[in-house]
Design a protein around this motif. Structure first.
Motif, PDB file in Angstrom:
ATOM      1  N   LEU A 336       3.221  -6.649   6.816  1.00  0.00           N
ATOM      2  CA  LEU A 336       1.803  -6.794   6.505  1.00  0.00           C
ATOM      3  C   LEU A 336       1.606  -7.009   5.001  1.00  0.00           C
ATOM      4  O   LEU A 336       0.725  -7.749   4.569  1.00  0.00           O
ATOM      5  N   LYS A 337       2.462  -6.356   4.223  1.00  0.00           N
ATOM      6  CA  LYS A 337       2.437  -6.564   2.767  1.00  0.00           C
ATOM      7  C   LYS A 337       2.748  -8.029   2.456  1.00  0.00           C
ATOM      8  O   LYS A 337       2.069  -8.673   1.648  1.00  0.00           O
ATOM      9  N   GLY A 338       3.775  -8.554   3.106  1.00  0.00           N
ATOM     10  CA  GLY A 338       4.128  -9.956   2.902  1.00  0.00           C
ATOM     11  C   GLY A 338       3.010 -10.894   3.306  1.00  0.00           C
ATOM     12  O   GLY A 338       2.737 -11.892   2.629  1.00  0.00           O
ATOM     13  N   LEU A 339       2.332 -10.584   4.405  1.00  0.00           N
ATOM     14  CA  LEU A 339       1.226 -11.425   4.866  1.00  0.00           C
ATOM     15  C   LEU A 339       0.061 -11.420   3.877  1.00  0.00           C
ATOM     16  O   LEU A 339      -0.588 -12.442   3.661  1.00  0.00           O
ATOM     17  N   LEU A 340      -0.222 -10.266   3.284  1.00  0.00           N
ATOM     18  CA  LEU A 340      -1.314 -10.198   2.307  1.00  0.00           C
ATOM     19  C   LEU A 340      -0.951 -10.913   1.014  1.00  0.00           C
ATOM     20  O   LEU A 340      -1.802 -11.553   0.387  1.00  0.00           O
ATOM     21  N   ILE A 341       0.295 -10.841   0.611  1.00  0.00           N
ATOM     22  CA  ILE A 341       0.715 -11.610  -0.561  1.00  0.00           C
ATOM     23  C   ILE A 341       0.611 -13.104  -0.265  1.00  0.00           C
ATOM     24  O   ILE A 341       0.188 -13.893  -1.110  1.00  0.00           O
TER      25      ILE A 341
END
Length: 501
Positions: A336-341
């Motif tokens: 999810l962190k990767g998706l937000l970045i």
């Protein structure tokens, strides 16, 4: 980089490769400048509407709008109300004029009405202000991305090269159609990123969303309406209903960055629907990100220690602008962190590709094509369009690099874009509703507007807040042009034909 898992890097890399391949595929079959700059004038209106929103929603918006609410309240929504009203007015009043013949920019309308000097003046204003603003936007956007990727201050140039270079690839090959459809994909990414954050942050707060809103309300963070009229800060409803309306009419009606998308629709009805769709989306989109800022404020009241120290504040980006990126890095779960970045990256790339397409279009069709002697075929201009895109990419990198070295570049760029909006909107209004082909009054009005706005920005910057700039600049343009025409100001030679295209 220690905050990013292998899965996050995989998602980021997959997005960058995927969006480039997606954009490049639109380059097939393009043979003319109409294909390259207008997407063959057959792009779906809903894709254009999403692209409009993505273009104006840069990575600065993704992190900057939450920062506004984090450090203040919801009052900025009054400005967004003006953005909505402006789109409706543009759909009714301006869009029909865009499709009276084939045009490539709104500055051709000035050429039709007053001759080539007026067209070049408006186009020149756009190229200078647009290049500086876009280049500085690249630099400022890369500051929080530099934090995300764990780079030192002197390594920010690699982030600049990465995003301009990747955006250039699909813009160079696929032209306007690639820009519009990659924008549409990127819109969904950062919209979903905002919605997910709006859901996720309350799960970390005792009492959930409702209790977070109660705390915010008690602290005055949910205040949004200010009926007190003022030209200075803070935001008020009159800024939105008057000042921001003119601001958005200039940015969406006289600025090639947005008008180019409307022209890609190919018809009045489709152009109107694209603007109305953007009007429907923009208010809830900004509200989502403002509420994200409110929720982050509530969360950090209970967890005041930042897991990552906020870096030294630099011109163009404030302390609060780091809050959302730090939250993403430290509190979001892997993947999810990767998706937000990726959502931040998509907003950044959308801004770069949009600027490249607009700058290349105006420089090629409004300037260079009129200077080249007849006899060149369409293939020549199509190739010239692509080389022009390369040139502007290099210039954006240069401006971004100079901004890092010379702080004054940033200040000039941020102000110049706002200072020229009124001149361009005033010139377009005169082109649409004035009769007579005398270029002198309109050029005099636009130049006077720029001069007055520079004076206001230098002398009365605290007394007049930026949402009013476009209205004042437009009024000066119209007033001076009317006065010069009444005094008999005439051009010294007959205007040249407006369209060599």
């Amino acid at each position: 980089m220690e905050h990013l898992a292998l899965a996050d890097w995989f998602i980021i890399l997959a997005y960058l490769v995927g969006i480039i391949l997606f954009g490049v595929r639109f380059g097939r079959g393009q043979k003319t400048t109409r294909d390259y700059f207008l997407g063959s004038s057959n792009v779906s209106w809903w894709g254009v509407g999403l692209s409009i929103v993505a273009t104006e929603t840069s990575a600065l918006t993704f992190i900057g709008i939450p920062a506004i609410a984090y450090g203040g309240d919801l009052a900025f929504i009054q400005i967004v109300i003006g953005y909505v009203v402006a789109r409706i007015l543009l759909a009714i009043l301006f869009v029909p004029h865009y499709f009276k013949g084939e045009i490539y920019s709104p500055y051709q309308l000035l050429g039709d009405a007053f001759g080539r000097p007026a067209r070049l003046t408006a186009g020149g204003f756009f190229l200078i202000a647009g290049t500086l603003a876009a280049g500085v936007r690249v630099y400022v956007t890369c500051i929080p991305l530099q934090l995300i990727f764990g780079l030192e201050n002197d390594e920010i140039i690699w982030v600049i090269l990465l995003f301009v270079g990747l955006s250039l690839i699909y813009t160079f090959v696929g032209g306007m159609k690639a820009v519009i459809w990659t924008d549409a994909v990127q819109f969904f990414l950062f919209m979903l990123g905002g919605l997910f954050t709006l859901w996720y942050v309350p799960t970390l707060i005792d009492g959930g969303f409702m209790d977070a809103m109660r705390q915010a309300g008690e602290a005055g963070k949910l205040k949004w309406l200010n009926l007190n009229f003022s030209l200075a800060q803070p935001f008020n409803l009159w800024m939105g209903l008057v000042g921001a309306v003119f601001l958005a009419m200039a940015s969406h009606g006289a600025d090639q960055l947005i008008v180019q998308r409307v022209l890609a629709c190919g018809s009045v009805a489709a152009g109107r629907k694209s603007l109305v769709l953007s009007a429907v989306i923009i208010l809830p989109l900004f509200l989502i990100f403002l509420l994200v800022g409110i929720l982050l404020w509530v969360y950090y009241q209970a967890h005041p220690e930042m897991p990552i120290p906020i870096p030294e504040v630099r011109p163009g980006i404030g302390k609060n602008d780091y809050v959302f990126p730090i939250f993403i890095l430290t509190m979001m779960p892997p993947i999810l962190k990767g998706l937000l970045i990726v959502a931040i990256l998509s907003a950044a790339m959308s801004s770069v590709s949009s600027a490249l397409a607009a700058l290349a279009s105006v420089s090629t069709m409004d300037f260079v094509k009129g200077m080249i002697r007849r006899g060149r075929d369409e293939h020549f201009y199509f190739q010239l369009s692509r080389y022009s895109t390369l040139f502007w990419a290099a210039l954006l990198i240069l401006v971004a690099f100079l901004t890092q070295q010379v702080v004054s570049v940033l200040n000039v760029a941020f102000t110049l874009s706002g200072l020229t909006n009124g001149a361009m909107l005033g010139g377009l209004i005169l082109a649409l509703w004035w009769k007579g082909r005398n270029w002198m009054p309109v050029v005099a009005g636009m130049v006077a507007s720029l001069g007055i706005m520079i004076l206001i920005n230098r002398v009365w910057t605290d007394e007049v807040y930026w949402p009013w700039y476009t209205l004042i600049g437009t009024a000066v343009t119209l007033g001076v042009a009317t006065l010069v025409r009444a005094c008999g100001g005439k051009s010294t030679e007959p205007p040249a034909p407006a369209r060599a295209d």
